[in-house]
Design a protein around this motif. Sequence first.
Motif, PDB file in Angstrom:
ATOM      1  N   ASP A 140      -0.706  -4.335  14.988  1.00  0.00           N
ATOM      2  CA  ASP A 140       0.532  -3.864  15.614  1.00  0.00           C
ATOM      3  C   ASP A 140       1.696  -4.788  15.269  1.00  0.00           C
ATOM      4  O   ASP A 140       2.800  -4.324  14.937  1.00  0.00           O
ATOM      5  N   ASP A 141       1.454  -6.099  15.333  1.00  0.00           N
ATOM      6  CA  ASP A 141       2.514  -7.067  15.031  1.00  0.00           C
ATOM      7  C   ASP A 141       2.965  -6.952  13.572  1.00  0.00           C
ATOM      8  O   ASP A 141       4.157  -7.044  13.270  1.00  0.00           O
ATOM      9  N   ALA A 142       2.005  -6.772  12.677  1.00  0.00           N
ATOM     10  CA  ALA A 142       2.321  -6.752  11.251  1.00  0.00           C
ATOM     11  C   ALA A 142       3.015  -5.465  10.812  1.00  0.00           C
ATOM     12  O   ALA A 142       3.653  -5.440   9.760  1.00  0.00           O
ATOM     13  N   MET A 143       2.912  -4.402  11.592  1.00  0.00           N
ATOM     14  CA  MET A 143       3.488  -3.134  11.178  1.00  0.00           C
ATOM     15  C   MET A 143       5.006  -3.201  11.029  1.00  0.00           C
ATOM     16  O   MET A 143       5.594  -2.408  10.300  1.00  0.00           O
ATOM     17  N   GLY A 144       5.620  -4.154  11.702  1.00  0.00           N
ATOM     18  CA  GLY A 144       7.061  -4.314  11.561  1.00  0.00           C
ATOM     19  C   GLY A 144       7.476  -4.709  10.155  1.00  0.00           C
ATOM     20  O   GLY A 144       8.655  -4.606   9.799  1.00  0.00           O
ATOM     21  N   PRO A 155       8.010   2.130   7.252  1.00  0.00           N
ATOM     22  CA  PRO A 155       7.515   3.198   8.127  1.00  0.00           C
ATOM     23  C   PRO A 155       7.138   4.475   7.374  1.00  0.00           C
ATOM     24  O   PRO A 155       6.311   5.263   7.860  1.00  0.00           O
ATOM     25  N   ASN A 156       7.725   4.692   6.211  1.00  0.00           N
ATOM     26  CA  ASN A 156       7.391   5.867   5.417  1.00  0.00           C
ATOM     27  C   ASN A 156       5.988   5.787   4.817  1.00  0.00           C
ATOM     28  O   ASN A 156       5.480   6.786   4.293  1.00  0.00           O
ATOM     29  N   HIS A 157       5.380   4.590   4.879  1.00  0.00           N
ATOM     30  CA  HIS A 157       4.053   4.376   4.315  1.00  0.00           C
ATOM     31  C   HIS A 157       3.021   4.105   5.415  1.00  0.00           C
ATOM     32  O   HIS A 157       2.016   3.449   5.163  1.00  0.00           O
ATOM     33  N   VAL A 158       3.286   4.634   6.605  1.00  0.00           N
ATOM     34  CA  VAL A 158       2.429   4.351   7.760  1.00  0.00           C
ATOM     35  C   VAL A 158       1.958   5.647   8.406  1.00  0.00           C
ATOM     36  O   VAL A 158       2.736   6.593   8.562  1.00  0.00           O
ATOM     37  N   ALA A 184       0.817  -1.213   0.000  1.00  0.00           N
ATOM     38  CA  ALA A 184       0.000   0.000   0.000  1.00  0.00           C
ATOM     39  C   ALA A 184       0.850   1.262   0.000  1.00  0.00           C
ATOM     40  O   ALA A 184       1.969   1.287   0.526  1.00  0.00           O
ATOM     41  N   GLY A 185       0.281   2.305  -0.574  1.00  0.00           N
ATOM     42  CA  GLY A 185       0.937   3.607  -0.495  1.00  0.00           C
ATOM     43  C   GLY A 185       0.884   4.159   0.911  1.00  0.00           C
ATOM     44  O   GLY A 185       1.759   4.927   1.327  1.00  0.00           O
ATOM     45  N   LEU A 186      -0.156   3.772   1.672  1.00  0.00           N
ATOM     46  CA  LEU A 186      -0.305   4.240   3.042  1.00  0.00           C
ATOM     47  C   LEU A 186      -1.140   3.237   3.826  1.00  0.00           C
ATOM     48  O   LEU A 186      -2.135   2.727   3.320  1.00  0.00           O
ATOM     49  N   VAL A 187      -0.704   2.946   5.055  1.00  0.00           N
ATOM     50  CA  VAL A 187      -1.486   2.139   5.995  1.00  0.00           C
ATOM     51  C   VAL A 187      -1.876   3.044   7.156  1.00  0.00           C
ATOM     52  O   VAL A 187      -1.008   3.651   7.793  1.00  0.00           O
ATOM     53  N   VAL A 188      -3.168   3.145   7.423  1.00  0.00           N
ATOM     54  CA  VAL A 188      -3.668   3.993   8.501  1.00  0.00           C
ATOM     55  C   VAL A 188      -4.151   3.083   9.623  1.00  0.00           C
ATOM     56  O   VAL A 188      -5.035   2.242   9.411  1.00  0.00           O
TER      57      VAL A 188
END
Length: 323
Positions: free
Chosen positions: A104-108, A112-115, A90-94
């Motif tokens: 939270d676990d998957a955000m790793g 980070p630039n797309h979060v 994704a271009g962005l994850v909100v």
Amino acid sequence: MHRPSRRAALPALSGSLAALLALSACGSDAPSAGAGADGRPSVVASFYPLQFATQQIAGDAVDVSVLTKPGAEPHDLELGAQEIGAMTQAGLVVYSDGFQPAVDDAMGQVDPNHVLDVASAASLTLESTEDGHEHADGEQHSADDGHDHSGNDPHFWLDPQRYAAVAKAIGARLAELEPSQAATFGKNTDAFVARLVALDDAYKAGLKSCTNRVVVTSHSAFGYLAQRYGLEQHGITGITPEAEPSAAALKEISDLVRAEGVKTVYQETLVEGRFAETVASSTGATLATLDPIEGINDASAGKDYFEVMRSNLQALRTGQGCS
């Protein structure tokens, strides 16, 4: 306080999945990274209130999808390879840190630039507990204002003012994602915030004069709403809706209902309501529905956030004896 995760930590992407994602990205007809199948920027929202705000602000300029499907309980979301793949592409994850352990676990695994983590914009100042009580920032058990929000009440969207602050953060980040649409995003953000201001005004007026300001709910999702409008929330369970209260806890909340003259106990739509029914039947209170709007389904009293919030207002006005 850290809310314990109800699922095991998510493992890293398997080699086969990583290879599949890389292979699909190399296809001559594949959209560029961060874009949907039609070439629009893609945004993945973790649950309904974030999806709704993003869609209202983005309009047709962005392809918005959601990880938590309609009718699912977002606290216990589990992610498969397809959902994780969508997040990484994704271009962005909100999302909101501390609300959904699987996310939270998957955000790793996401750049980070797309979060966009909206927890800071939401100003999560209530510490969540599993005994149905919450503490405001500055009390003995207040939560730290750090990067880890897992011990904080995450239900910011039930306070229109906090939701407006999050909407502004989403609008600003969408403008970075697609600068050519920045003016449209700004206009849409202003319109969305204006609707939230009107909703806030309706709640202030509607809950100004009530005979009882003690609100007893299935789980402690309404802390920010209660704080904003001068109510006192008591959850039968804490922040985790599936938690089962002990017999002593049920007696304590039933005693409170009697002592405070509470006439209405509120169940909700996405979780089973037997404990609210138990408290209501044992105290003679009326059972009503107050929706935390964690998702919209066929049982929701409206087709979107604003309709359900206005239904909630009417339920509170009736249940709390407001004039």
